[in-house]
Design a protein around this motif. Structure first.
Motif, PDB file in Angstrom:
ATOM      1  N   PHE A 185       1.000  -1.329  -0.169  1.00  0.00           N
ATOM      2  CA  PHE A 185      -0.287   0.165  -0.146  1.00  0.00           C
ATOM      3  C   PHE A 185       1.051   1.048   0.158  1.00  0.00           C
ATOM      4  O   PHE A 185       0.772   2.215  -0.901  1.00  0.00           O
ATOM      5  CB  PHE A 185      -0.320   0.085   1.442  1.00  0.00           C
ATOM      6  CG  PHE A 185      -1.845   0.806   0.897  1.00  0.00           C
ATOM      7  CD1 PHE A 185      -2.754   1.093   0.476  1.00  0.00           C
ATOM      8  CD2 PHE A 185      -1.864   1.924   2.087  1.00  0.00           C
ATOM      9  CE1 PHE A 185      -3.983   2.610   0.975  1.00  0.00           C
ATOM     10  CE2 PHE A 185      -1.749   3.547   2.666  1.00  0.00           C
ATOM     11  CZ  PHE A 185      -3.368   3.603   1.290  1.00  0.00           C
ATOM     12  N   GLY A 186       1.760   1.290   1.029  1.00  0.00           N
ATOM     13  CA  GLY A 186       3.431   2.448   0.952  1.00  0.00           C
ATOM     14  C   GLY A 186       3.252   2.259  -0.755  1.00  0.00           C
ATOM     15  O   GLY A 186       3.574   3.904  -0.914  1.00  0.00           O
ATOM     16  N   ALA A 187       4.076   1.202  -1.151  1.00  0.00           N
ATOM     17  CA  ALA A 187       4.287   1.597  -2.456  1.00  0.00           C
ATOM     18  C   ALA A 187       3.559   2.199  -3.079  1.00  0.00           C
ATOM     19  O   ALA A 187       3.917   2.990  -4.454  1.00  0.00           O
ATOM     20  CB  ALA A 187       5.196   0.556  -2.748  1.00  0.00           C
ATOM     21  N   ILE A 188       2.669   2.097  -3.537  1.00  0.00           N
ATOM     22  CA  ILE A 188       1.119   2.085  -4.313  1.00  0.00           C
ATOM     23  C   ILE A 188       1.555   3.731  -3.624  1.00  0.00           C
ATOM     24  O   ILE A 188       1.483   4.562  -4.848  1.00  0.00           O
ATOM     25  CB  ILE A 188       0.314   1.736  -4.150  1.00  0.00           C
ATOM     26  CG1 ILE A 188       0.668   0.121  -4.900  1.00  0.00           C
ATOM     27  CG2 ILE A 188      -0.662   2.543  -5.518  1.00  0.00           C
ATOM     28  CD1 ILE A 188      -0.892  -0.664  -4.854  1.00  0.00           C
ATOM     29  N   MET A 189       1.022   4.218  -2.756  1.00  0.00           N
ATOM     30  CA  MET A 189       0.372   5.454  -2.218  1.00  0.00           C
ATOM     31  C   MET A 189       2.115   6.059  -2.778  1.00  0.00           C
ATOM     32  O   MET A 189       1.868   7.427  -3.378  1.00  0.00           O
ATOM     33  CB  MET A 189       0.362   5.419  -0.657  1.00  0.00           C
ATOM     34  CG  MET A 189      -1.264   4.918  -0.482  1.00  0.00           C
ATOM     35  SD  MET A 189      -2.189   5.615  -1.499  1.00  0.00           S
ATOM     36  CE  MET A 189      -2.467   7.340  -0.972  1.00  0.00           C
ATOM     37  N   SER A 190       3.097   5.888  -2.565  1.00  0.00           N
ATOM     38  CA  SER A 190       4.506   6.750  -3.351  1.00  0.00           C
ATOM     39  C   SER A 190       3.942   6.800  -4.790  1.00  0.00           C
ATOM     40  O   SER A 190       4.863   8.401  -4.966  1.00  0.00           O
ATOM     41  CB  SER A 190       5.529   6.010  -2.296  1.00  0.00           C
ATOM     42  OG  SER A 190       5.594   5.622  -0.568  1.00  0.00           O
ATOM     43  N   PHE A 191       4.308   5.931  -5.037  1.00  0.00           N
ATOM     44  CA  PHE A 191       4.231   5.928  -6.667  1.00  0.00           C
ATOM     45  C   PHE A 191       3.033   7.016  -6.836  1.00  0.00           C
ATOM     46  O   PHE A 191       3.153   8.273  -8.230  1.00  0.00           O
ATOM     47  CB  PHE A 191       3.923   5.045  -7.418  1.00  0.00           C
ATOM     48  CG  PHE A 191       3.819   4.718  -8.932  1.00  0.00           C
ATOM     49  CD1 PHE A 191       5.022   5.115  -9.562  1.00  0.00           C
ATOM     50  CD2 PHE A 191       2.726   4.468  -8.909  1.00  0.00           C
ATOM     51  CE1 PHE A 191       5.329   5.490 -10.809  1.00  0.00           C
ATOM     52  CE2 PHE A 191       2.972   5.006 -11.010  1.00  0.00           C
ATOM     53  CZ  PHE A 191       4.486   4.506 -11.600  1.00  0.00           C
ATOM     54  N   ILE A 192       2.296   7.040  -6.590  1.00  0.00           N
ATOM     55  CA  ILE A 192       0.921   7.618  -6.796  1.00  0.00           C
ATOM     56  C   ILE A 192       1.509   9.751  -6.855  1.00  0.00           C
ATOM     57  O   ILE A 192       1.476  10.095  -7.613  1.00  0.00           O
ATOM     58  CB  ILE A 192      -0.896   7.507  -5.936  1.00  0.00           C
ATOM     59  CG1 ILE A 192      -1.246   6.428  -6.979  1.00  0.00           C
ATOM     60  CG2 ILE A 192      -2.085   8.365  -6.026  1.00  0.00           C
ATOM     61  CD1 ILE A 192      -2.273   5.430  -6.721  1.00  0.00           C
ATOM     62  N   LYS A 193       1.824   9.702  -5.242  1.00  0.00           N
ATOM     63  CA  LYS A 193       2.153  11.380  -4.974  1.00  0.00           C
ATOM     64  C   LYS A 193       3.387  11.154  -6.167  1.00  0.00           C
ATOM     65  O   LYS A 193       3.475  12.528  -5.835  1.00  0.00           O
ATOM     66  CB  LYS A 193       3.300  11.113  -3.335  1.00  0.00           C
ATOM     67  CG  LYS A 193       2.519  10.515  -2.192  1.00  0.00           C
ATOM     68  CD  LYS A 193       1.452  11.766  -1.710  1.00  0.00           C
ATOM     69  CE  LYS A 193       0.127  11.581  -1.161  1.00  0.00           C
ATOM     70  NZ  LYS A 193      -0.458  12.889   0.160  1.00  0.00           N
TER      71      LYS A 193
END
Length: 117
Positions: A29-37
């Motif tokens: 989840f953190g990796a996905i959210m970081s990519f989105i950011k």
């Protein structure tokens, strides 16, 4: 005769497994959210430089990694309580030391970025 150790292991092992899976979920989840950011920051030009943007994304992802490490430590502690052999205790101590060092440096890096903002 009833083997209580086996019963306890059968009850607690699923909790350890859930904590391990939850830890993996937090990292993903953190990796996905970081990519989105990262994509949002790149398209909106929110940061004065690429270096600042990358430090922000790194700190953002690092916070999820720290949370995930805490869940893994809890799972390891529970597992060692269930079957406390000397080898398991040494393994737990090494894992906790390694994860604590990683957590310390990640937290330090996140704090340095936060203070620089």
């Amino acid at each position: 005769m009833v083997d209580f150790d086996s019963i306890i292991q059968n009850i607690v092992h699923p909790f350890v497994l859930v904590l391990d899976v939850l830890s993996i979920g937090i990292i993903v989840f953190g990796a996905i959210m970081s990519f989105i950011k990262l994509i949002q920051a790149k398209t909106k030009n929110k940061f004065p430089s690429v270096l600042t943007r990358n430090k922000f994304i790194k700190a953002y992802l690092g916070s999820y990694i720290l949370l995930s490490l805490e869940f893994l430590i809890v799972a390891d502690i529970i597992e060692s309580i269930i079957k406390p052999t000397f080898q398991d205790i040494i393994k737990l101590a090494l894992i906790v030391i390694i994860r604590t060092v990683i957590s310390y440096f990640l937290n330090k890096e996140i704090s340095e970025f936060s203070e620089g903002q």
